[in-house]
Design a protein around this motif. Structure first.
Motif, PDB file in Angstrom:
ATOM      1  N   GLY A 113      -3.562   4.628  -0.128  1.00 15.34           N
ATOM      2  CA  GLY A 113      -2.382   4.616   0.736  1.00 15.34           C
ATOM      3  C   GLY A 113      -1.169   4.034   0.042  1.00 15.34           C
ATOM      4  N   THR A 114      -1.390   2.979  -0.740  1.00 15.56           N
ATOM      5  CA  THR A 114      -0.285   2.365  -1.476  1.00 15.56           C
ATOM      6  C   THR A 114       0.321   3.360  -2.464  1.00 15.56           C
ATOM      7  OG1 THR A 114      -1.391   0.221  -1.294  1.00 15.56           O
ATOM      8  CG2 THR A 114       0.344   0.416  -2.952  1.00 15.56           C
ATOM      9  N   LEU A 115      -0.547   4.059  -3.198  1.00 18.77           N
ATOM     10  CA  LEU A 115      -0.043   5.022  -4.187  1.00 18.77           C
ATOM     11  C   LEU A 115       0.730   6.151  -3.519  1.00 18.77           C
ATOM     12  CD1 LEU A 115      -2.910   5.410  -6.799  1.00 18.77           C
ATOM     13  CD2 LEU A 115      -1.092   3.719  -6.644  1.00 18.77           C
ATOM     14  N   LYS A 116       0.201   6.660  -2.411  1.00 21.66           N
ATOM     15  CA  LYS A 116       0.878   7.777  -1.763  1.00 21.66           C
ATOM     16  C   LYS A 116       2.249   7.363  -1.229  1.00 21.66           C
ATOM     17  CE  LYS A 116       0.410  11.633   1.377  1.00 21.66           C
ATOM     18  NZ  LYS A 116      -0.436  12.397   2.305  1.00 21.66           N
ATOM     19  N   ALA A 117       2.331   6.183  -0.635  1.00 21.08           N
ATOM     20  CA  ALA A 117       3.619   5.711  -0.116  1.00 21.08           C
ATOM     21  C   ALA A 117       4.621   5.548  -1.256  1.00 21.08           C
ATOM     22  CB  ALA A 117       3.436   4.387   0.630  1.00 21.08           C
ATOM     23  N   TYR A 118       4.145   5.018  -2.395  1.00 19.52           N
ATOM     24  CA  TYR A 118       5.039   4.845  -3.544  1.00 19.52           C
ATOM     25  C   TYR A 118       5.539   6.196  -4.054  1.00 19.52           C
ATOM     26  CZ  TYR A 118       6.981   3.210  -7.914  1.00 19.52           C
ATOM     27  OH  TYR A 118       7.848   2.936  -8.941  1.00 19.52           O
ATOM     28  N   GLU A 119       4.624   7.160  -4.112  1.00 18.11           N
ATOM     29  CA  GLU A 119       4.992   8.525  -4.512  1.00 18.11           C
ATOM     30  C   GLU A 119       6.109   9.099  -3.650  1.00 18.11           C
ATOM     31  OE1 GLU A 119       1.929  11.390  -4.220  1.00 18.11           O
ATOM     32  OE2 GLU A 119       1.023  10.850  -6.132  1.00 18.11           O
ATOM     33  N   TYR A 120       6.122   8.729  -2.378  1.00 17.66           N
ATOM     34  CA  TYR A 120       7.137   9.248  -1.468  1.00 17.66           C
ATOM     35  C   TYR A 120       8.405   8.407  -1.477  1.00 17.66           C
ATOM     36  CZ  TYR A 120       4.576  13.153   0.452  1.00 17.66           C
ATOM     37  OH  TYR A 120       3.941  14.358   0.589  1.00 17.66           O
ATOM     38  N   GLY A 121       8.526   7.509  -2.473  1.00 16.93           N
ATOM     39  CA  GLY A 121       9.799   6.849  -2.686  1.00 16.93           C
ATOM     40  C   GLY A 121       9.957   5.488  -2.037  1.00 16.93           C
ATOM     41  N   LEU A 122       8.903   4.940  -1.460  1.00 14.68           N
ATOM     42  CA  LEU A 122       9.055   3.612  -0.874  1.00 14.68           C
ATOM     43  C   LEU A 122       8.998   2.534  -1.947  1.00 14.68           C
ATOM     44  CD1 LEU A 122       8.313   5.364   1.648  1.00 14.68           C
ATOM     45  CD2 LEU A 122       7.555   3.224   2.657  1.00 14.68           C
ATOM     46  N   GLY A 123       9.549   1.365  -1.626  1.00 21.88           N
ATOM     47  CA  GLY A 123       9.509   0.221  -2.526  1.00 21.88           C
ATOM     48  C   GLY A 123       8.087  -0.325  -2.630  1.00 21.88           C
ATOM     49  N   LEU A 124       7.912  -1.290  -3.529  1.00 25.58           N
ATOM     50  CA  LEU A 124       6.556  -1.796  -3.772  1.00 25.58           C
ATOM     51  C   LEU A 124       6.003  -2.555  -2.567  1.00 25.58           C
ATOM     52  CD1 LEU A 124       6.896  -2.906  -7.490  1.00 25.58           C
ATOM     53  CD2 LEU A 124       5.538  -1.013  -6.582  1.00 25.58           C
ATOM     54  N   THR A 125       6.833  -3.403  -1.956  1.00 27.21           N
ATOM     55  CA  THR A 125       6.357  -4.169  -0.794  1.00 27.21           C
ATOM     56  C   THR A 125       6.021  -3.233   0.357  1.00 27.21           C
ATOM     57  OG1 THR A 125       7.848  -5.948  -1.448  1.00 27.21           O
ATOM     58  CG2 THR A 125       6.899  -6.075   0.762  1.00 27.21           C
ATOM     59  N   ALA A 126       6.912  -2.286   0.609  1.00 31.49           N
ATOM     60  CA  ALA A 126       6.668  -1.335   1.695  1.00 31.49           C
ATOM     61  C   ALA A 126       5.434  -0.485   1.401  1.00 31.49           C
ATOM     62  CB  ALA A 126       7.897  -0.452   1.894  1.00 31.49           C
ATOM     63  N   SER A 127       5.249  -0.097   0.139  1.00 33.26           N
ATOM     64  CA  SER A 127       4.085   0.712  -0.220  1.00 33.26           C
ATOM     65  C   SER A 127       2.793  -0.064   0.015  1.00 33.26           C
ATOM     66  CB  SER A 127       4.164   1.140  -1.686  1.00 33.26           C
ATOM     67  OG  SER A 127       5.270   1.977  -1.892  1.00 33.26           O
TER      68      SER A 127
END
Lengths: 225, 225, 225
Positions: free
Chosen positions: B112-126
């Motif tokens: 989930g963290t990787l996918k959120a980061y892929e979609y452009g979110l910041g590290l904390t949000a990811s």
């Protein structure tokens, strides 16, 4: 991200204050429900950011501002730490917390209305979403805590009505092309003062007519599927 | 759709195993709540796919993978059938189910963290969304079943903390530009082992300070509006 | 926005009727839960529009039709006013309300399936979302009211199964390239009649096997984390 009522710095500070007190109400409920510190943080985040999150998902403003502004995310954690160590003291200044909460209510209902309108929604829909921005976090908080939402209960002082009035005023100002910091400030203040008055004089909304006379018949009936 | 930790085939198999055991926890709760077979299927689907669904809606990855990968949809139905016919036996191997559940937790928080980061979110949000991916389904399961979410209760072994640690490690590896199958495997394993240890030694998170002394005052007070 | 089963005017009227009776079931539950008039309006809106809102957010059709069609928004308010003044009378015509509710169920499961397919989802996913469109509002209603969703309870007449059958039929007609007003009308009617029969003969879905024999062991066990 969200529309400017005041100067950017002032508005951001006001929003963080609103988020902070919303988060405190979430963390305090978590303490009363006997949740652990992690449950406190979850309830604080959801209460503070849930309304805006709902609005952003509905209008297609993804990722929602709750996930793009680090200050929005960290503020509820600060509220959690405060309540974790000092919750008896925080309970004792409940009145002050309520006043700030009313300020947050005013701010978020007007800000939410403007943002929804910016994303192309009509005036009625924008006002509805403005109201939802202000009250949605509290509803999610109560749902997570497995309680009947305060918002819906007849034995609570008016909470949604001040938000509706503030949102509707913002929509009217948009309609009249009279969107200035002054008019928006008036809408925020009206919602704020209405909520304070509702708390002071225990204003409540009516329940359905003839409720009393039907209690027996209700008790024996099934709930509609 | 989701980032590759391992070879595609291996990862997809692991994900389906995670979905399967999450679904079993949903179906078992449905049995305990006396739901019918349809309620079991709903609770199985929501538990297994709810966390990823929340993440995908928030990051704007619509339609969510839960609705585009048929295997994701059918796996919880298989779990429902199993529990429908054999739930006493499934209850009896609860320990095994819990071990697989811990594996799912590790896998989903990192994925989930990787996918959120892929979609452009910041590290904390990811990392936050990675954690939400792993625990969100269980929270929705409990909300649907009208229970206080396990996740928030102080008398449950730590569940969110292992997920937070796994998500945070994945975020740190992204930050350090050290994203390899090996490092990601480490993050998954750490979350997995932490959860196993939490169950074995009944690790719990603390509640707010001075709770005990304020029980009486809490009981007589209204819940914050 | 949504696909045409019948002539546009007829379909819109039918949809508003469906929304109206869904809203009545929400407002009536609010009366039983002792909510105030505002809580009635919230529950009416959520029951009537919640299923379509979920579908639209999942398929990326934002802003959802609930926020772009003013008639959709105002109809539940009309239902609220009716129930507010005349709820004992509305309770008394429960059977008529249930018949209209069944009609709404049929209409929304088929309409939801078509809309999801239009937005590019597969047939299984479209049928699932069609079903969710029809039953989602009722689930949200019960969650907001802090009740176990009717949909999941074994002691309620079948509600989801007619919706699944209607949605599946619509998906099959899409697959067979046989999408005409006539075939869609058949799918709507089948769901409608199945629901009427389920109410008339109290059809229920089975619970897990051997449930009875495990009641004692269930009572003493913890809920899965």
């Amino acid at each position: 991200m969200s529309p400017q009522l005041f100067s950017p710095g002032v508005q951001h500070t006001l929003e963080l204050v609103g988020i902070f007190v919303f988060a405190i109400s979430g963390a305090l409920l978590a303490v009363r429900k006997n949740f652990d510190v992690f449950g406190m943080a979850v309830l604080a985040e959801v209460t503070a950011l849930g309304g805006g999150l709902l609005r952003d998902v509905v209008i297609g403003a993804v990722p929602p501002v709750a996930f793009t502004d680090l200050g929005y995310f960290l503020t509820p954690l600060a509220a959690t730490v405060l309540v974790f160590f000092l919750h008896p003291q925080v309970e004792r200044i409940q009145t002050a917390v309520n006043v700030f909460d009313a300020a947050g209510l005013g701010l978020f209902c007007v800000g939410g209305t403007l943002k929804a309108y910016e994303y192309g929604l009509g005036l009625t829909a924008s006002a509805t979403l403005g109201m939802a921005t202000a009250v949605g976090g509290g509803v999610l908080r109560d749902m997570l805590a497995n309680e009947v939402p305060s918002l819906l209960r007849w034995d609570r002082d008016l909470y949604a009505v001040p938000a509706i009035v503030g949102s509707a005023m913002a929509a009217v100002f948009i309609k009249l092309d009279a969107l200035t910091p002054a008019t928006l400030g008036v809408a925020v203040m009206v919602a704020f003062v209405l909520r304070l008055l509702a708390m002071r004089f225990h204003w409540r909304a009516p329940r359905a007519w003839h409720r009393r006379s039907t209690v027996k018949e209700v008790a024996t009936e099934d709930v509609l599927v």
